[in-house]
Design a protein around this motif. Structure first.
Motif, PDB file in Angstrom:
ATOM      1  N   GLY A  15      -2.829  -3.550  -6.010  1.00  0.00           N
ATOM      2  CA  GLY A  15      -1.583  -2.815  -5.811  1.00  0.00           C
ATOM      3  C   GLY A  15      -0.945  -3.064  -4.462  1.00  0.00           C
ATOM      4  N   HIS A  16      -1.748  -3.507  -3.493  1.00  0.00           N
ATOM      5  CA  HIS A  16      -1.213  -3.851  -2.175  1.00  0.00           C
ATOM      6  C   HIS A  16      -0.922  -5.346  -2.065  1.00  0.00           C
ATOM      7  N   ILE A  17      -1.871  -6.171  -2.503  1.00  0.00           N
ATOM      8  CA  ILE A  17      -1.760  -7.590  -2.175  1.00  0.00           C
ATOM      9  C   ILE A  17      -0.841  -8.344  -3.131  1.00  0.00           C
ATOM     10  N   GLU A 124       4.932   0.825   1.232  1.00  0.00           N
ATOM     11  CA  GLU A 124       4.116   1.885   0.630  1.00  0.00           C
ATOM     12  C   GLU A 124       4.402   1.957  -0.871  1.00  0.00           C
ATOM     13  N   PRO A 125       3.443   1.512  -1.705  1.00  0.00           N
ATOM     14  CA  PRO A 125       3.676   1.510  -3.145  1.00  0.00           C
ATOM     15  C   PRO A 125       3.454   2.852  -3.822  1.00  0.00           C
ATOM     16  N   ASN A 126       2.720   3.754  -3.159  1.00  0.00           N
ATOM     17  CA  ASN A 126       2.361   5.023  -3.789  1.00  0.00           C
ATOM     18  C   ASN A 126       3.261   6.168  -3.336  1.00  0.00           C
ATOM     19  N   ILE A 162       8.619  -1.703  -6.081  1.00  0.00           N
ATOM     20  CA  ILE A 162       7.546  -2.692  -5.967  1.00  0.00           C
ATOM     21  C   ILE A 162       7.997  -3.992  -6.628  1.00  0.00           C
ATOM     22  N   PRO A 163       7.777  -5.127  -5.983  1.00  0.00           N
ATOM     23  CA  PRO A 163       8.083  -6.386  -6.654  1.00  0.00           C
ATOM     24  C   PRO A 163       7.305  -6.517  -7.967  1.00  0.00           C
ATOM     25  N   VAL A 164       8.014  -6.756  -9.043  1.00  0.00           N
ATOM     26  CA  VAL A 164       7.450  -6.907 -10.378  1.00  0.00           C
ATOM     27  C   VAL A 164       7.940  -8.225 -10.950  1.00  0.00           C
ATOM     28  N   ALA A 261      -2.467   4.589 -19.846  1.00  0.00           N
ATOM     29  CA  ALA A 261      -2.868   3.848 -18.658  1.00  0.00           C
ATOM     30  C   ALA A 261      -3.217   4.781 -17.510  1.00  0.00           C
ATOM     31  N   ARG A 262      -3.863   4.216 -16.511  1.00  0.00           N
ATOM     32  CA  ARG A 262      -3.970   4.849 -15.205  1.00  0.00           C
ATOM     33  C   ARG A 262      -2.581   4.825 -14.565  1.00  0.00           C
ATOM     34  N   SER A 263      -2.468   5.436 -13.386  1.00  0.00           N
ATOM     35  CA  SER A 263      -1.152   5.493 -12.747  1.00  0.00           C
ATOM     36  C   SER A 263      -1.178   4.905 -11.340  1.00  0.00           C
ATOM     37  N   GLY A 264      -1.851   3.736 -11.220  1.00  0.00           N
ATOM     38  CA  GLY A 264      -1.727   2.978  -9.990  1.00  0.00           C
ATOM     39  C   GLY A 264      -0.297   2.519  -9.810  1.00  0.00           C
ATOM     40  N   ALA A 265       0.082   2.243  -8.578  1.00  0.00           N
ATOM     41  CA  ALA A 265       1.484   1.954  -8.271  1.00  0.00           C
ATOM     42  C   ALA A 265       2.011   0.744  -9.036  1.00  0.00           C
ATOM     43  N   SER A 266       1.228  -0.324  -9.119  1.00  0.00           N
ATOM     44  CA  SER A 266       1.712  -1.528  -9.802  1.00  0.00           C
ATOM     45  C   SER A 266       1.879  -1.287 -11.293  1.00  0.00           C
ATOM     46  N   THR A 267       0.944  -0.557 -11.891  1.00  0.00           N
ATOM     47  CA  THR A 267       1.063  -0.241 -13.320  1.00  0.00           C
ATOM     48  C   THR A 267       2.320   0.570 -13.590  1.00  0.00           C
ATOM     49  N   VAL A 268       2.560   1.583 -12.763  1.00  0.00           N
ATOM     50  CA  VAL A 268       3.746   2.425 -12.938  1.00  0.00           C
ATOM     51  C   VAL A 268       5.018   1.602 -12.762  1.00  0.00           C
ATOM     52  N   ALA A 269       5.027   0.696 -11.793  1.00  0.00           N
ATOM     53  CA  ALA A 269       6.206  -0.145 -11.579  1.00  0.00           C
ATOM     54  C   ALA A 269       6.460  -1.048 -12.776  1.00  0.00           C
ATOM     55  N   GLU A 270       5.405  -1.584 -13.381  1.00  0.00           N
ATOM     56  CA  GLU A 270       5.573  -2.439 -14.554  1.00  0.00           C
ATOM     57  C   GLU A 270       6.057  -1.626 -15.760  1.00  0.00           C
ATOM     58  N   LEU A 271       5.541  -0.414 -15.918  1.00  0.00           N
ATOM     59  CA  LEU A 271       6.015   0.448 -17.004  1.00  0.00           C
ATOM     60  C   LEU A 271       7.504   0.735 -16.862  1.00  0.00           C
ATOM     61  N   ALA A 272       7.937   1.002 -15.628  1.00  0.00           N
ATOM     62  CA  ALA A 272       9.348   1.271 -15.388  1.00  0.00           C
ATOM     63  C   ALA A 272      10.198   0.039 -15.667  1.00  0.00           C
ATOM     64  N   ALA A 273       9.763  -1.103 -15.169  1.00  0.00           N
ATOM     65  CA  ALA A 273      10.523  -2.333 -15.378  1.00  0.00           C
ATOM     66  C   ALA A 273      10.649  -2.667 -16.860  1.00  0.00           C
TER      67      ALA A 273
END
Length: 369
Positions: A15-17, A124-126, A162-164, A261-273
């Motif tokens: 989620g950071h890298i 800050e992704p979260n 977040i970049p997606v 799903a879990r709600s890590g920042a990258s997962t949430v960003a992909e769901l939104a996109a």
């Protein structure tokens, strides 16, 4: 403008890298930037950054949050040396800006930048910042955040998202006559609680939702056991599939009516996109309970439903929640529309542009002698 020299610090988790790498690629493609990463040997950056073709410097620094007193004291004792190491790297690289993405190495690198008068920008992704970003948030020159609630922790914060990967933004919804399909996604390592709870529920869920199919990503270490549990449940094997890892996530999202799903920042960003309705189950042990905060943003937007881990002690609640969602296409469509409102196309481009703006601003106000 000469090619900017930008140091990117931090990592630890994907989620950071992964967003950091997206920004690095944008900086190289658009501005011909010279990039150097700083991280630790224990984080994912030690593998992902070299694989992406970028140079990585490693420093020694440990955690401060949710660790034993002994570990915290050891990390505090390391910090002066970590700051010195980062200061030396900044000097040798001749960095013109530092981009801190959170994680162990982010704090010392941004601290060293602040001490040397080098523009620093936090990512800050979260919804709730991690320890490193909270410590430096009011001293950096700018910040890029994913969720509006995180902005209060920083100076000059901008909600960039977040970049997606671009393909997530162009997914078509499932065909109206396609049977319902549930994607169960626990992240690259899987989610043990999903692997434990879903197989026994599968027969009742498949009976309750005509035509439903399940795709369950269980993680490499747990795929065989999860597959065996589905087999033991008696669920129709033609209607479920277990995979260790899914490397074509955009395609899997496109086929899903609902994502659990879990709600890590990258997962949430992909769901939104992707504009996907979701049932989010935050990882209860996440630092600062940030996954719950991430999920709450989506719930408040009308894009998701949240169940907390302690609620899963009642398996019937999970079954009822999934059944109610999967049999209500109007609600799923509304959630999909609201998910899109949380998306941020062009995040990598905006973050990269802002880093270059920081450098240009400093050069205009403090020209080289």
């Amino acid at each position: 403008m000469t090619p900017p020299r930008i140091l990117i610090a931090g990592g630890g988790t994907g989620g950071h890298i992964i967003p950091a790498l997206a920004v690095a690629r944008e900086l190289v493609a658009r501005y011909n930037a010279e990039i150097l990463f700083v991280g630790t040997a224990r984080g994912l950056e030690s593998r992902l950054v070299p694989d992406a073709g970028f140079q990585l410097k490693l420093i020694e620094v440990g955690p401060l949050n949710r660790v034993s007193l002994a570990t915290r004291l050891r990390t505090l004792a390391q910090l002066p040396l970590s700051l010195l190491a980062c200061s030396r790297i900044l000097r040798e690289f001749r960095a013109e800006a530092v981009f801190g993405v959170g994680g162990y190495a982010s704090g010392p690198a941004m601290g060293a930048a602040i001490m040397r008068g080098i523009p620093a920008m936090a990512f800050e992704p979260n919804a709730v910042p991690g320890m490193a970003n909270r410590l430096v948030g009011k001293r950096v020159q700018a910040a890029a955040v994913n969720f509006p609630p995180a902005a209060k922790w920083f100076r000059n914060a901008e909600v960039t998202g977040i970049p997606v990967r671009p393909e997530f933004f162009t997914l078509a919804p499932p065909a109206k006559d396609a049977p319902p399909h549930l994607l169960i996604f626990g992240g690259s390592q899987g989610a043990r609680i999903f692997n434990t709870l879903m197989p026994p529920l599968a027969p009742a869920l498949l009976e309750a939702v005509p035509g439903l199919t399940l795709l369950h990503q269980a993680g490499a270490r747990h795929a065989d056991a999860t597959r065996a549990a589905y087999e033991a449940s008696g669920a129709d094997p033609a209607r479920w599939r277990v995979e260790a890892f899914l490397d074509n996530m955009a395609e899997q999202f496109a086929a899903a009516y609902l994502v659990m799903a879990r709600s890590g920042a990258s997962t949430v960003a992909e769901l939104a996109a992707a504009g996907k309705p979701s049932l989010l189950i935050p990882f209860a042990a996440a630092a600062d309970n940030h996954q719950r905060s991430n999920a709450e943003v989506m719930v408040n937007a009308g894009a998701a439903v949240m169940l907390e881990e302690h609620q899963l002690n009642q398996p019937d609640l999970l079954l009822e929640t999934l059944r109610n969602l999967l049999t209500d296409p109007g609600r799923l469509q509304s959630m999909a529309v609201q998910a899109r409102t949380q998306a941020h196309p062009g995040a990598a481009e905006r973050i990269a542009a802002r880093l270059v703006e920081l450098i240009q601003h400093r050069q205009a106000n403090y020209p080289a002698k």
